[in-house]
Design an enzyme around this catalytic site. Structure first.
Site, PDB file in Angstrom:
ATOM      1  N   LYS A 127      41.216   0.548 -31.838  1.00 55.67           N
ATOM      2  CA  LYS A 127      42.354   0.337 -31.300  1.00 55.67           C
ATOM      3  C   LYS A 127      43.319  -0.034 -32.054  1.00 55.67           C
ATOM      4  O   LYS A 127      43.159  -0.673 -33.111  1.00 55.67           O
ATOM      5  CB  LYS A 127      41.709  -0.689 -30.155  1.00 55.67           C
ATOM      6  CG  LYS A 127      42.790  -0.824 -29.104  1.00 55.67           C
ATOM      7  CD  LYS A 127      42.216   0.040 -28.073  1.00 55.67           C
ATOM      8  CE  LYS A 127      43.164   0.138 -26.717  1.00 55.67           C
ATOM      9  NZ  LYS A 127      42.427   0.922 -25.568  1.00 55.67           N
ATOM     10  N   GLY A 155      48.043  -3.064 -10.085  1.00 55.44           N
ATOM     11  CA  GLY A 155      48.547  -2.454 -11.033  1.00 55.44           C
ATOM     12  C   GLY A 155      49.163  -0.985 -10.966  1.00 55.44           C
ATOM     13  O   GLY A 155      48.362  -0.288 -10.218  1.00 55.44           O
ATOM     14  N   TYR A 156      50.311  -0.837 -11.223  1.00 53.14           N
ATOM     15  CA  TYR A 156      50.874   0.481 -10.855  1.00 53.14           C
ATOM     16  C   TYR A 156      51.477   1.216 -12.071  1.00 53.14           C
ATOM     17  O   TYR A 156      52.628   1.628 -11.970  1.00 53.14           O
ATOM     18  CB  TYR A 156      51.969   0.381  -9.783  1.00 53.14           C
ATOM     19  CG  TYR A 156      51.884   1.444  -8.676  1.00 53.14           C
ATOM     20  CD1 TYR A 156      50.707   1.810  -8.108  1.00 53.14           C
ATOM     21  CD2 TYR A 156      53.091   2.311  -8.459  1.00 53.14           C
ATOM     22  CE1 TYR A 156      50.601   2.743  -7.268  1.00 53.14           C
ATOM     23  CE2 TYR A 156      53.096   3.424  -7.711  1.00 53.14           C
ATOM     24  CZ  TYR A 156      52.008   3.735  -7.128  1.00 53.14           C
ATOM     25  OH  TYR A 156      51.765   4.649  -6.237  1.00 53.14           O
ATOM     26  N   GLY A 157      50.971   1.206 -13.498  1.00 58.11           N
ATOM     27  CA  GLY A 157      51.471   2.125 -14.394  1.00 58.11           C
ATOM     28  C   GLY A 157      50.631   3.513 -14.393  1.00 58.11           C
ATOM     29  O   GLY A 157      50.383   3.843 -13.144  1.00 58.11           O
ATOM     30  N   ASN A 158      50.557   4.092 -15.495  1.00 61.52           N
ATOM     31  CA  ASN A 158      50.007   5.284 -15.262  1.00 61.52           C
ATOM     32  C   ASN A 158      48.586   5.264 -14.494  1.00 61.52           C
ATOM     33  O   ASN A 158      48.473   6.117 -13.690  1.00 61.52           O
ATOM     34  CB  ASN A 158      49.595   5.649 -16.813  1.00 61.52           C
ATOM     35  CG  ASN A 158      48.916   7.058 -16.917  1.00 61.52           C
ATOM     36  OD1 ASN A 158      47.795   7.356 -16.294  1.00 61.52           O
ATOM     37  ND2 ASN A 158      49.307   7.926 -17.509  1.00 61.52           N
ATOM     38  N   ALA A 159      47.670   4.470 -14.667  1.00 61.63           N
ATOM     39  CA  ALA A 159      46.418   4.625 -14.168  1.00 61.63           C
ATOM     40  C   ALA A 159      46.408   4.291 -12.784  1.00 61.63           C
ATOM     41  O   ALA A 159      46.001   5.201 -11.770  1.00 61.63           O
ATOM     42  CB  ALA A 159      45.338   3.646 -14.954  1.00 61.63           C
ATOM     43  N   GLY A 160      47.080   3.310 -12.453  1.00 61.69           N
ATOM     44  CA  GLY A 160      47.221   2.895 -11.023  1.00 61.69           C
ATOM     45  C   GLY A 160      47.761   3.973 -10.030  1.00 61.69           C
ATOM     46  O   GLY A 160      47.594   4.050  -8.878  1.00 61.69           O
TER      47      GLY A 160
HETATM   48  N1  GLU Z   1      43.650   4.101 -24.335  1.00 60.32           N
HETATM   49  C1  GLU Z   1      42.738   4.805 -23.620  1.00 60.32           C
HETATM   50  C2  GLU Z   1      41.450   3.857 -23.569  1.00 60.32           C
HETATM   51  O1  GLU Z   1      41.427   2.614 -23.328  1.00 60.32           O
HETATM   52  C3  GLU Z   1      42.484   6.168 -23.975  1.00 60.32           C
HETATM   53  C4  GLU Z   1      41.982   6.078 -25.457  1.00 60.32           C
HETATM   54  C5  GLU Z   1      41.917   7.448 -25.973  1.00 60.32           C
HETATM   55  O2  GLU Z   1      42.296   8.620 -25.483  1.00 60.32           O
HETATM   56  O3  GLU Z   1      41.621   7.606 -27.322  1.00 60.32           O
HETATM   57  O4  GLU Z   1      40.384   4.468 -22.916  1.00 60.32           O
END
Ligand code: GLU
Length: 415
Positions: free
Chosen positions: A105, A217-222
Site C-alpha cells: 500500500k 460513505g459516498y465516494g467511488n465505492a458507495g
Molecule cells: N485500493 C484498492 C483496495 O484497497 C485496490 C487495490 C488495487 O487495485 O491494487 O483493494
C-alpha cells in the site's frame, strides 16, 4: 476516546487467526510486520511559486505469493500505521482471491481537494520519482484508493515510463482505458461487493428484491453501490451519507438526484425532499443491509450494540474494530469482512495486469463474468471455514488467506 490504531487492529486480527491455525511462532512473527517500507519526502512546486514538501510512504507487506499490489491513498490524516494496516489487508485480500500477488500500500499526507490540477500532477510525478526504483510490474504494482483517480494513475504510469525509457503500462492499475486500463475497473469494488452480498442474502434467506439498504460513505465505492443494488437486485436504498451527513427516506431515495446533488454541491445532504440524518443514525437504522463504504473505525464497541442490519457489508477497509466484531458476532449479524467484500477492485486490477502483459483487451462481459466467479468462490470458501471452525466471517477469511501465504512462504523455504 482516541481512535484505534489500524495497524494494531490488523495485528490483533492476525493474532486471533494465529491461535486458530496454531501458527508457528516464527511464521506468526513474519506475518505481523511488513517485509519492507519506504518513507519519502516529495518537494512540489506550488502554483504560488513556493515549494511544499509532502511526506509519502510505500509499504510492501508480503510478496510470498507474487509482486505486491495495493492502492495509493492521498489523505490529510494519512499515517504510516494506516498504510501498514492497509498493506497487511491487501496481503490477505489477494491471497483470499487466489491471485498470484502479494500485498502492499502507498500513501501521501495531503489534501488533494486543496490542490490545483497542476499541483496534483506534480505531486503524482514527484511521488513516483521518489519511489520508482522500489516498484515495477514484477515487483510492486500500485493502484487508486481513497482520493486518487484514474487520471492520477495515468500521470504516475507516464512518469515511471519516462524514467524507465519505455512504456510500462503494467506498473500501475486503475488507469484510463486509452492507456491500458481495463473495462469494468471503475465500479469493480462495488460490483464485487454486490456478488458477496448476493451470496450472503442467499445464505440468510433474505430476498434482495424487497430488501432495504443503507450506505455509509459516498465516494467511488458507495456511489456505485447505490446504483448497483437497485440495478442488480431491485433493492431499495433508504439512506446514504457522506462526510457532511446523511439523507433518509423510508420509501426509497432517488439515487440519481442524490448523486447529481453530490456532484454539484459536494454533499448529498443538499438533496431536497428527504429527511436529514447523521452518520451515526444511519449506522443504526433497521435495514436488511448496511454497506460501510467510507473509512476505518466506523463501527466501534460504543455503537455496535445498536446496529440492527442483518448483513454488514464492508466495502471500506477496516471499518469495524475488533471489539465491535465480537459484539456483532454475538448479535448474529452477518459481516462480510473488508478484504472479502471489497476485493473486486484488486481482482479487476489483476485482470488489468494480465491484459497489459498479454497486450490483449477483454470485453466488459468477460470482466464481469470472471469477477463473479472469483468473488463467489472466495465467499463460499470463507463461509465454509466459518462453519467448519465455528468462527465469525472475518476470522474465517483470515484462516483461508493466511494459510495460502504460509504455504507459499514454506514452499519458498522462507520458514
Ligand atoms: N485500493 C484498492 C483496495 O484497497 C485496490 C487495490 C488495487 O487495485 O491494487 O483493494
Amino acid at each position: 476516546m482516541s481512535k484505534p490504531n489500524p495497524f494494531e487492529t490488523a495485528q490483533k486480527q492476525l493474532d486471533v487467526c494465529a491461535k486458530i491455525l496454531n501458527l508457528d511462532a516464527g511464521v506468526h512473527q513474519m506475518l505481523r510486520c511488513p517485509m519492507r517500507e519506504l518513507h519519502v519526502s516529495i518537494p512540489v512546486k506550488m502554483d504560488d511559486g513556493s515549494t511544499k514538501v509532502f511526506q509519502g510512504f510505500r509499504v510492501q507487506y508480503n510478496d510470498a505469493l507474487g509482486p505486491t499490489k495495493g492502492g495509493i491513498r492521498f489523505h490529510p490524516e494519512e499515517t504510516v500505521d494506516t498504510v501498514r494496516a492497509l498493506a497487511a489487508w491487501m496481503t490477505w485480500k489477494t491471497s483470499l482471491l487466489d491471485l498470484p500477488l502479494g500485498g502492499g500500500k502507498g500513501g501521501v499526507i495531503c489534501n488533494p481537494k486543496e490542490l490545483s490540477t497542476g499541483e496534483q500532477e506534480r505531486l503524482c510525478r514527484g511521488y513516483i520519482d521518489a519511489i520508482w526504483q522500489f516498484i515495477g510490474p514484477d515487483k510492486d504494482v500500485p493502484a487508486p484508493d481513497v482520493y486518487t483517480t484514474p487520471q492520477m494513475m495515468a500521470w504516475m504510469m507516464d512518469e515511471f515510463s519516462k524514467l524507465s525509457g519505455k512504456n510500462r503500462f503494467g506498473v500501475i492499475t486503475g488507469k484510463p482505458i486509452c492507456v491500458g486500463g481495463s473495462w469494468g475497473r471503475g465500479d469493480a469494488t462495488a460490483r464485487g461487493g454486490m456478488f458477496t452480498i448476493r451470496e450472503a442474502a442467499r445464505e440468510l434467506s433474505i430476498d434482495m428484491k424487497t430488501a432495504t439498504v443503507a450506505i455509509q460513505g459516498y465516494g467511488n465505492a458507495g456511489c456505485h453501490a447505490s446504483f448497483l443494488v437497485q440495478e442488480m437486485f431491485g433493492s431499495k436504498v433508504v439512506a446514504i451519507s457522506d462526510s457532511k451527513g446523511g439523507i433518509y427516506n423510508p420509501a426509497g431515495l432517488d439515487i440519481q438526484a442524490a448523486c447529481g446533488i453530490k456532484g454539484e454541491t459536494t454533499s448529498v445532504v443538499n438533496t431536497p425532499n428527504v429527511q436529514k440524518i447523521s452518520n451515526e443514525e444511519l449506522l443504526e437504522l433497521d435495514v436488511d443491509v448496511l454497506i460501510l463504504a467510507a473509512l476505518e473505525n466506523v463501527v466501534t464497541a460504543e455503537n455496535a450494540p445498536r446496529i440492527k442490519a442483518k448483513i454488514v457489508a464492508e466495502l471500506a477497509n477496516g471499518p469495524t474494530t475488533p471489539e465491535a466484531d465480537e459484539i456483532l458476532h454475538k448479535k448474529g449479524i452477518h459481516v462480510i469482512p473488508d478484504f472479502l467484500c471489497n476485493a473486486g477492485g484488486v481482482t479487476v486490477s489483476y485482470f488489468e495486469m494480465v491484459q497489459n502483459m498479454s497486450m490483449y483487451t477483454w470485453t466488459l462481459e468477460d470482466v464481469y463474468e470472471r469477477l463473479d466467479v472469483r468473488m463467489t468462490n472466495a465467499y463460499s470458501k470463507v463461509l465454509e471455514a466459518s462453519k467448519r471452525f465455528g468462527i465469525d466471517m472475518r476470522q474465517a477469511a483470515y484462516t483461508v488467506a493466511v494459510e495460502r501465504v504460509v504455504e507459499a512462504m514454506t514452499s519458498r523455504g522462507w520458514v
